[in-house]
Design an enzyme around this catalytic site. Structure first.
Site, mmCIF file in Angstrom:
data_model
loop_
_atom_site.group_PDB
_atom_site.id
_atom_site.type_symbol
_atom_site.label_atom_id
_atom_site.label_comp_id
_atom_site.label_asym_id
_atom_site.label_seq_id
_atom_site.Cartn_x
_atom_site.Cartn_y
_atom_site.Cartn_z
ATOM 1 N N ASP A 52 0.817 -1.208 0.000
ATOM 2 C CA ASP A 52 0.000 0.000 0.000
ATOM 3 C C ASP A 52 0.853 1.263 0.000
ATOM 4 O O ASP A 52 2.042 1.230 0.295
ATOM 5 C CB ASP A 52 -0.892 0.023 1.249
ATOM 6 C CG ASP A 52 -2.054 -0.955 1.128
ATOM 7 O OD1 ASP A 52 -2.417 -1.297 -0.009
ATOM 8 O OD2 ASP A 52 -2.583 -1.369 2.177
ATOM 9 N N TYR A 110 7.453 -9.951 7.158
ATOM 10 C CA TYR A 110 7.230 -8.517 7.331
ATOM 11 C C TYR A 110 7.798 -8.069 8.666
ATOM 12 O O TYR A 110 7.940 -8.860 9.598
ATOM 13 C CB TYR A 110 5.724 -8.201 7.345
ATOM 14 C CG TYR A 110 5.062 -8.203 6.003
ATOM 15 C CD1 TYR A 110 5.034 -7.066 5.219
ATOM 16 C CD2 TYR A 110 4.427 -9.351 5.525
ATOM 17 C CE1 TYR A 110 4.399 -7.057 3.975
ATOM 18 C CE2 TYR A 110 3.789 -9.360 4.285
ATOM 19 C CZ TYR A 110 3.779 -8.208 3.519
ATOM 20 O OH TYR A 110 3.160 -8.191 2.304
#
Lengths: 244, 244
Positions: A52, A110
Site C-alpha cells: 500500500d 514482514y
C-alpha cells in the site's frame, strides 16, 4: 525471452503503493519505465504482491521477461542508474521461465515498527507508527504467540477483499522492545489484505487495554473483522523478504 | 520578559539548515514563525549552534524571550500544534534570564551514521552516509581514540571559518558496528565548523586505506586542513544533546 528476477528495496513514502494505477506514481510503474529506458522494450513486471501507499520494502521481489542480451546480474546497476534514489535494485538474476514472483512464493516476512513515546518523532514520522499511549508490552508480548499456526484469519482481513481462501499459516512471530522502539517480525506462508496491519493494531489495542490480552483465539474463531483491533498505519510496515 | 528554553528534534532533509537566511526555509525561521502564531509577538530564538542543510537533531536547544503568560511547559504542545511534522519540540521550560542556549552551553554530543554496503539504501538515503567501499573497521576503531583530549583541531575545521580559538576538548568518542551500520558518538566541549564531518571523513579515509591508520596525531599537529580527510556529507550527522 529471458526471465529476470529482481530484489527491490524502496522507501514507499512518496508513492501511491506498488501497483500500477492511472495518473498515480507507483513503484511498479517507476521500475517498468526504468527498464524500458534500458531495453527499449515495453516491460511488465510481476511483483510478489502489492504494497500500500506508504509501505516500505527491503526485499520485494519482481520478475520480467526481456529479449535484451544484457547479462542478468548487470541489470541491477543498469536499472539503478536510471531509478530515483528512493527505489534500489539490490539483486538481479536470470531464473527459469516458469518462475513467477507471486505464484512461486512460498512465504513472506514482514516487519512493523512502533515508536512509543508521548511526543512524536520527526525523524521517524514516515518510518514508524507513533503510539503516544503507555503500552503494556508484557501483554502484547504474550498475545503475539496466539497468532502462530494455521487459522482462518478472515477476522484480520480488510473488508472489501475478494479473496476466497482465507486460511493462512503464521510460522513465526516475535515482538521486541528497545527503549521507545517496538518491532514486530512476522513470517508466514501468505498474508491477507491488511492482515499485518490489523494484527499490529490489535496488539496495540491490547497494549493500551482496549482489547483483552487473552482475546486473540476468540477473535480468530469469531471470523468477525469488528472483533479485531484497528488497522495500524502503513508507514510502520516493511516487506522484509519473500521466500521461494 | 520570560526566558523559555526549548529542546528540539528535527529532520533536516527539507531545510536549508538551522540559521535564518533570506528566501530560505530554515529551522530557526520555521520555529520563530510558529511561536509568533501563538504569542502574536515578534520572536527571535537563540540556538545552541547552527546545523547545516540536511543535518538532523534529536536534542537541539534554543531559547527565546516572551511577554506571554502561557505556562512554560505548555509551550511544547502549543508550538507543536502549529509546526510542520518534521520539527518537534520535545521539552519546554522557563529558565533564568541569564541563560543563553549558545553561550551557556558546556558541551555537545553528536552522532554520525555510516551505511556500509556496496548498494545504497533507499530508506537511509537522507539519514546516513553511504560508503560502498570495504572498510577496515578495526583501523577506524583504533584511530578514534587519537582524537580524545585537548588539542588545536584547526586541521579539522572547514576553511572559511573565522573562529580564532581553535582549541577544543573531546571527552569521549566511540565507534560501533552492527552489520551494515557504523555509528560514531562524539562528545566534547565544543566543535569547530564541520569538525565532526571532517573527523568522520578522515576515519572513512583510514578505513579505505587512503590515510594511514596511525596518522591522526600528526594530522592534528600539522594544523593543516589538507592533511585531514574529506568532509563527510551532512545527512549522516545528528546533534544528539547540548550540555549546560
Amino acid at each position: 525471452m529471458r526471465n529476470i528476477k529482481l530484489i527491490i528495496e524502496y522507501d514507499g513514502t512518496n508513492y501511491s503503493g506498488w501497483q500500477k494505477q492511472p495518473h498515480q506514481t507507483t513503484i511498479q510503474k517507476t521500475i517498468e519505465d526504468s527498464i524500458t529506458k534500458i531495453t527499449k522494450e515495453k516491460i511488465e513486471i510481476y511483483g510478489s504482491g502489492r504494497t500500500d501507499k506508504g509501505v516500505h520494502a527491503k526485499g520485494q521481489v519482481a520478475n520480467f521477461f526481456t529479449g535484451s542480451k544484457i547479462p542478468a546480474e548487470r541489470f541491477r546497476e543498469a536499472i539503478n542508474s536510471v531509478l530515483p534514489k528512493d527505489i534500489v535494485i539490490s539483486h538481479s538474476e536470470e531464473v527459469d521461465e516458469s518462475f513467477h514472483s507471486r505464484y512461486s512464493a512460498k512465504g513472506k516476512e514482514y516487519r512493523y515498527i512502533i515508536y512509543n513515546r508521548r511526543i512524536s518523532s520527526p525523524l521517524l514520522r514516515n518510518y514508524a507508527y507513533h503510539v503516544p499511549q503507555k503500552l503494556h508490552f508484557d501483554y502484547m508480548k504474550k498475545a503475539v504467540n496466539d497468532f502462530v499456526g494455521t487459522n482462518d484469519f478472515v477476522a484480520f482481513m480488510a473488508s472489501g477483499s475478494s479473496v476466497k481462501d482465507t486460511i493462512r499459516t503464521i510460522h513465526n512471530i516475535s515482538l521486541e522492545k528497545d527503549k521507545e522502539i517496538i518491532q514486530l517480525k512476522i513470517n508466514g506462508d501468505g498474508f491477507l489484505y491488511n492482515m499485518v496491519r490489523i494484527i499490529l493494531g490489535t496488539l496495540v489495542d491490547i497494549g493500551i487495554g482496549k482489547i483483552d490480552r487473552d482475546a486473540i483465539p476468540q477473535i480468530i474463531l469469531s471470523k468477525d473483522r469488528q472483533k479485531a483491533g484497528h488497522t495500524a498505519p502503513p508507514q510502520g510496515l516493511y516487506l522484509e523478504r519473500v521466500y521461494y
